[in-house]
Motif scaffolding. Structure first.
Motif, short mmCIF file in Angstrom:
data_model
loop_
_atom_site.label_atom_id
_atom_site.label_comp_id
_atom_site.label_asym_id
_atom_site.label_seq_id
_atom_site.Cartn_x
_atom_site.Cartn_y
_atom_site.Cartn_z
N ARG A 188 0.87 -0.75 0.55
CA ARG A 188 0.16 0.48 -0.10
C ARG A 188 0.70 0.89 0.09
N TYR B 216 -1.91 -1.65 -5.40
CA TYR B 216 -2.83 -0.49 -5.16
C TYR B 216 -2.78 0.87 -5.21
N ARG C 180 -3.74 1.39 -11.81
CA ARG C 180 -5.45 1.05 -11.89
C ARG C 180 -6.27 1.99 -12.76
N GLN D 274 -13.33 -3.16 -13.65
CA GLN D 274 -13.17 -4.30 -12.42
C GLN D 274 -11.38 -3.74 -12.70
N GLY E 30 -12.80 -0.71 -10.32
CA GLY E 30 -13.68 -1.56 -8.61
C GLY E 30 -12.21 -1.81 -7.66
N ALA E 31 -11.34 -1.96 -8.71
CA ALA E 31 -9.99 -2.67 -7.55
C ALA E 31 -9.63 -0.87 -6.47
N ASP F 115 -11.50 0.79 -4.19
CA ASP F 115 -12.72 1.16 -4.15
C ASP F 115 -13.12 2.69 -3.68
N VAL F 116 -13.91 3.62 -5.22
CA VAL F 116 -13.37 4.71 -5.44
C VAL F 116 -14.87 5.03 -3.90
N LYS F 117 -14.62 5.75 -3.31
CA LYS F 117 -15.80 6.51 -2.11
C LYS F 117 -16.18 7.74 -2.54
N GLN G 181 -15.53 10.39 -4.31
CA GLN G 181 -14.18 10.33 -5.37
C GLN G 181 -15.71 9.87 -6.93
N HIS G 182 -16.40 9.79 -5.95
CA HIS G 182 -18.02 9.63 -8.02
C HIS G 182 -17.61 10.87 -8.52
N SER H 90 -14.62 8.43 -11.03
CA SER H 90 -16.40 8.17 -11.56
C SER H 90 -16.34 8.75 -12.49
#
Length: 295
Positions: A78, A136, A141, A159, A162-163, A165-167, A170-171, A175
């Protein structure tokens, strides 16, 4: 060109210094070299006159990365590696090689030239291999998201995205700028619909709770937070991703209406057209629109 030559000379000089320096000095010199290369790339360099030159540059960068691997021993997956920049700089050089090869083919269709797709596949394989060792690493990615998109593979792009882990916010910043345009462009309607729903929830939830958050700041006396909350609310309202998501959600509803019966299709289309943010688009301060990359 002069900037490129000076950057390359500085990088070569740092490599020579690394050979005669201790372990800690080598690491510091490596970090300085990575910073110089990143700044050079941010300024638009390096430039290439042929696909072969770009591919050779990518090979040189990966040779430098291989030489830096001893500094990765004991490093947590990480943590950011001291030479991670070389991974996406090399992939970017291969994408440039693909662009140059495509231009050569267009200029001389009958001439024998290398395929741009081949260079894109090399960049993809390079990044896929990098993701194995640096799972990571966000730039890797995101690079894989874009490369799979260029090759028309929306599922693999999703895929890798998705790795991350956008929250939450961050959308808006990731996204709406990386995955959503790709899915819409490739016609992945089902996947795009789900992402649109999640992205819009971010904006709608914040708009709904903004008043309560503001009043809470007044009650607790944290007046410095009031201006911060107001500015944040205004930035979300002027978000390019917000306007895009609202419009695209209704356009998808209209396109899906064609697959149902004529009576239901007319009702769905009328509702979708009514929900289109035409008033927002017509009165929008386009110069004030933000991509919010810095959030």
């Amino acid at each position: 060109t002069q900037l490129q030559q000076r950057a390359e000379m500085a990088a070569e000089e740092m490599c020579k210094q690394q050979q005669h320096a201790g372990s800690k000095q080598q690491l510091n010199l490596l970090r300085r070299q990575m910073a110089a290369r990143q700044i050079h790339a941010d300024l638009g360099g390096p430039t290439f006159d042929s696909p072969a030159a770009a591919a050779q540059h990518a090979q040189h960068l990966m040779a430098l990365y291989a030489a830096a691997l001893p500094h990765y021993e004991g490093l947590d997956e990480r943590e950011r590696g001291p030479a991670d920049e070389l991974l996406w700089l090399a992939a970017a050089a291969l994408v440039t090689a693909a662009q140059l090869a495509s231009k050569q083919q267009q200029a001389a269709p009958r001439a024998a030239s290398s395929s741009g797709i081949g260079y894109l596949l090399q960049a993809l394989l390079l990044q896929e291999a990098a993701a194995k060792g640096r799972p990571y690493c966000a730039p890797v990615r995101l690079g894989l998201t874009g490369l799979h998109g260029l090759l028309g593979n929306s599922r693999a792009a999703a895929q890798h995205f998705g790795a991350l882990d956008v929250k939450h916010i961050q959308h808006d910043t990731l996204s709406g700028q990386h995955l959503l345009p790709l899915q819409l462009g490739l016609g992945a309607a089902d996947a795009a619909e789900g992402l649109l729903r999640v992205s819009l929830a971010l904006f709608e939830d914040h708009m709904r709770d903004a008043g309560d958050t503001l009043m809470q700041a007044f009650r607790t006396g944290t007046h410095t937070k009031v201006l911060e909350f107001v500015c944040f609310k205004e930035r979300l309202q002027r978000s390019h991703s917000f306007v895009l998501a609202r419009a695209e959600q209704q356009l998808l509803a209209i396109s899906k209406a064609a697959a149902v019966g004529p009576d239901q299709a007319a009702a769905v289309t009328a509702a979708a057209v009514a929900a289109l943010p035409l008033s927002l688009l017509g009165s929008c301060d386009w110069q004030g629109m933000r991509f919010n990359d810095d959030l």
